[in-house]
Write a protein that holds these residues in place. Structure first.
Motif, short mmCIF file in Angstrom:
data_model
loop_
_atom_site.label_atom_id
_atom_site.label_comp_id
_atom_site.label_asym_id
_atom_site.label_seq_id
_atom_site.Cartn_x
_atom_site.Cartn_y
_atom_site.Cartn_z
N LEU A 167 -12.41 -7.35 9.85
CA LEU A 167 -13.03 -6.04 9.99
C LEU A 167 -13.29 -5.80 11.47
CD1 LEU A 167 -15.53 -6.16 6.99
CD2 LEU A 167 -13.19 -5.28 7.05
N PHE A 168 -12.52 -4.88 12.05
CA PHE A 168 -12.59 -4.64 13.48
C PHE A 168 -13.72 -3.68 13.84
CE2 PHE A 168 -8.34 -6.29 13.03
CZ PHE A 168 -8.12 -6.99 14.21
N GLU A 169 -14.24 -3.85 15.06
CA GLU A 169 -15.31 -2.98 15.56
C GLU A 169 -14.85 -1.53 15.68
OE1 GLU A 169 -16.16 -4.78 19.32
OE2 GLU A 169 -14.16 -4.36 20.14
N THR A 170 -13.55 -1.33 15.71
CA THR A 170 -12.98 0.02 15.80
C THR A 170 -12.95 0.75 14.47
OG1 THR A 170 -10.78 -0.95 15.52
CG2 THR A 170 -11.53 -0.57 17.78
N GLY A 171 -13.34 0.06 13.37
CA GLY A 171 -13.32 0.68 12.05
C GLY A 171 -12.06 0.38 11.24
N TYR A 172 -11.15 -0.42 11.81
CA TYR A 172 -9.94 -0.80 11.10
C TYR A 172 -10.18 -2.09 10.32
CZ TYR A 172 -6.95 2.56 13.55
OH TYR A 172 -6.37 3.71 14.00
N GLN A 173 -9.37 -2.30 9.28
CA GLN A 173 -9.37 -3.59 8.60
C GLN A 173 -7.94 -4.11 8.52
OE1 GLN A 173 -10.66 -3.43 4.43
NE2 GLN A 173 -8.53 -3.28 3.81
N LEU A 174 -7.80 -5.42 8.73
CA LEU A 174 -6.54 -6.11 8.51
C LEU A 174 -6.73 -6.99 7.28
CD1 LEU A 174 -4.03 -7.58 10.96
CD2 LEU A 174 -4.72 -8.95 9.00
N LEU A 175 -5.95 -6.72 6.24
CA LEU A 175 -6.06 -7.42 4.97
C LEU A 175 -4.91 -8.40 4.83
CD1 LEU A 175 -7.39 -7.68 2.12
CD2 LEU A 175 -5.86 -5.83 1.39
N PHE A 176 -5.23 -9.69 4.58
CA PHE A 176 -4.20 -10.70 4.34
C PHE A 176 -3.62 -10.49 2.94
CE2 PHE A 176 -7.18 -13.43 7.07
CZ PHE A 176 -6.62 -12.96 8.25
N LYS B 290 15.00 -6.23 -7.49
CA LYS B 290 14.10 -6.63 -8.57
C LYS B 290 12.80 -7.17 -7.99
CE LYS B 290 17.61 -7.39 -12.08
NZ LYS B 290 18.14 -8.29 -13.13
N GLY B 291 11.68 -6.73 -8.59
CA GLY B 291 10.40 -7.16 -8.04
C GLY B 291 9.24 -6.74 -8.90
N SER B 292 8.14 -6.32 -8.25
CA SER B 292 6.95 -5.91 -8.98
C SER B 292 6.09 -4.99 -8.12
CB SER B 292 6.12 -7.13 -9.42
OG SER B 292 5.59 -7.80 -8.28
N PHE B 293 5.30 -4.16 -8.81
CA PHE B 293 4.32 -3.28 -8.18
C PHE B 293 2.94 -3.85 -8.48
CE2 PHE B 293 7.92 -0.70 -7.86
CZ PHE B 293 7.66 0.50 -7.20
N THR B 294 2.22 -4.27 -7.45
CA THR B 294 0.90 -4.87 -7.61
C THR B 294 -0.16 -3.93 -7.04
OG1 THR B 294 1.90 -7.06 -7.32
CG2 THR B 294 -0.50 -6.92 -7.18
N LYS B 295 -1.05 -3.44 -7.90
CA LYS B 295 -2.12 -2.55 -7.43
C LYS B 295 -3.31 -3.38 -6.99
CE LYS B 295 -4.60 1.69 -8.59
NZ LYS B 295 -4.83 2.75 -9.60
N LEU B 296 -3.84 -3.05 -5.80
CA LEU B 296 -4.96 -3.79 -5.21
C LEU B 296 -6.08 -2.84 -4.85
CD1 LEU B 296 -2.83 -5.83 -2.61
CD2 LEU B 296 -3.59 -6.67 -4.84
N THR B 297 -7.31 -3.33 -4.91
CA THR B 297 -8.43 -2.57 -4.38
C THR B 297 -8.38 -2.64 -2.85
OG1 THR B 297 -9.89 -4.49 -4.38
CG2 THR B 297 -9.84 -3.14 -6.39
N ALA B 298 -9.23 -1.87 -2.20
CA ALA B 298 -9.22 -1.83 -0.73
C ALA B 298 -9.51 -3.19 -0.11
CB ALA B 298 -10.24 -0.80 -0.24
N ASP B 299 -10.25 -4.06 -0.83
CA ASP B 299 -10.54 -5.38 -0.29
C ASP B 299 -9.55 -6.45 -0.76
OD1 ASP B 299 -11.26 -5.85 -2.91
OD2 ASP B 299 -13.34 -6.38 -2.49
N GLY B 300 -8.49 -6.03 -1.47
CA GLY B 300 -7.42 -6.95 -1.84
C GLY B 300 -7.50 -7.53 -3.24
#
Length: 269
Positions: free
Chosen positions: A203-212, A16-26
């Motif tokens: 926002l990494f210099e390599t073009g990756y993002q890590l989103l909390f 049991k849980g939920s589906f949360t839709k997020l934009t690319a910036d969270g």
């Protein structure tokens, strides 16, 4: 090592849980309660049903039975898994799904990319096994990531072969109020990259993002997938203050899915 069906059945039960839709910036766009059931019907077959309960709308139900494991999926020994597109193409939509599995909880994430390779949106799925209590975890923060993490990585390949564990080390340090330096080692391989802190993202210099993410989670992926360039997508989950799980799905330069890697690490400094 258990086979793929044994690994899949670590997810057997009612979640049991939920589906949360997020934009690319969270930014949260919607949140829909859910109930998922996975039932074993033999040693190599299963029944799946997903019910979603959007507010003010009819029940959304998906169900199926299957006697083979899709070639786009791989399951780790603890039940964690990835599935999704096996080939990236700039002319079509692309998506990856991750599931990190504990005995009483799962943390799942879908990363979706538009034609052309731009990260478009995310779906966060937080689930608890029926009959067990939720473990409350706060949204992941930079302070929780700072430090040195040591652990091991196990790679699962598309032919169902599994690597020997490989020692890993990751150090995350804050070199200025908005600058983060990350150094890593996996066996003999090493690397370093820098990122800028922007709200809930690195926002990494390599073009990756890590989103909390909520519940101690994180999403790592390219902001834009580049042609003829190998890339990886990853989900992370801080399950204890000093213990973190990560799962990566790795693609070759020609866009083909190559393998996935499960990582468990502990903060040591």
């Amino acid at each position: 090592m258990p086979n793929q069906w044994d690994n899949l059945f670590k997810n057997e039960g009612i979640w049991k849980g939920s589906f949360t839709k997020l934009t690319a910036d969270g930014t949260e766009m919607s949140d829909v309660p859910s109930c998922l059931t996975l039932e074993r019907t033999s040693k190599s077959s299963a029944r799946f049903q997903l019910n979603r309960y959007p507010a003010g709308q009819p029940l959304q139900q998906t169900q199926s039975e299957f006697v083979s494991i899709n070639q786009s999926s791989l399951f780790c020994e603890d039940g964690s898994f990835t599935k999704g597109s096996t080939q990236w193409s700039p002319f079509s939509k692309f998506g990856t799904e991750f599931g990190l599995t504990l005995s009483n909880a799962r943390f799942r994430l879908v990363q979706l990319f538009a034609p052309g390779g731009q990260l478009s949106d995310l779906v966060l799925i937080r689930e608890t096994r029926e009959g067990t209590s939720d473990v409350v975890r706060s949204k992941l923060s930079l302070d929780q990531l700072l430090g040195t993490w040591r652990g091991e990585a196990i790679t699962y390949r598309t032919d169902w072969s599994v690597s020997q564990p490989l020692a890993t080390e990751l150090t995350v340090s804050q070199t200025s109020p908005h600058t983060i330096t990350q150094t890593w080692r996996a066996g003999p391989a090493t690397g370093q990259s820098q990122a800028q802190l922007q709200g809930s993202r690195l926002l990494f210099e390599t073009g990756y993002q890590l989103l909390f993410l909520p519940n101690g989670g994180s999403s790592l992926c390219p902001q834009h997938i580049q042609r003829q360039t190998a890339f990886r997508c990853e989900v992370g989950w801080l399950i204890e203050p000093t213990v973190r799980l990560r799962l990566t799905r790795e693609y070759a330069a020609d866009g083909s899915w190559a393998q996935q890697t499960w990582i468990k690490e502990e903060k040591v400094a």
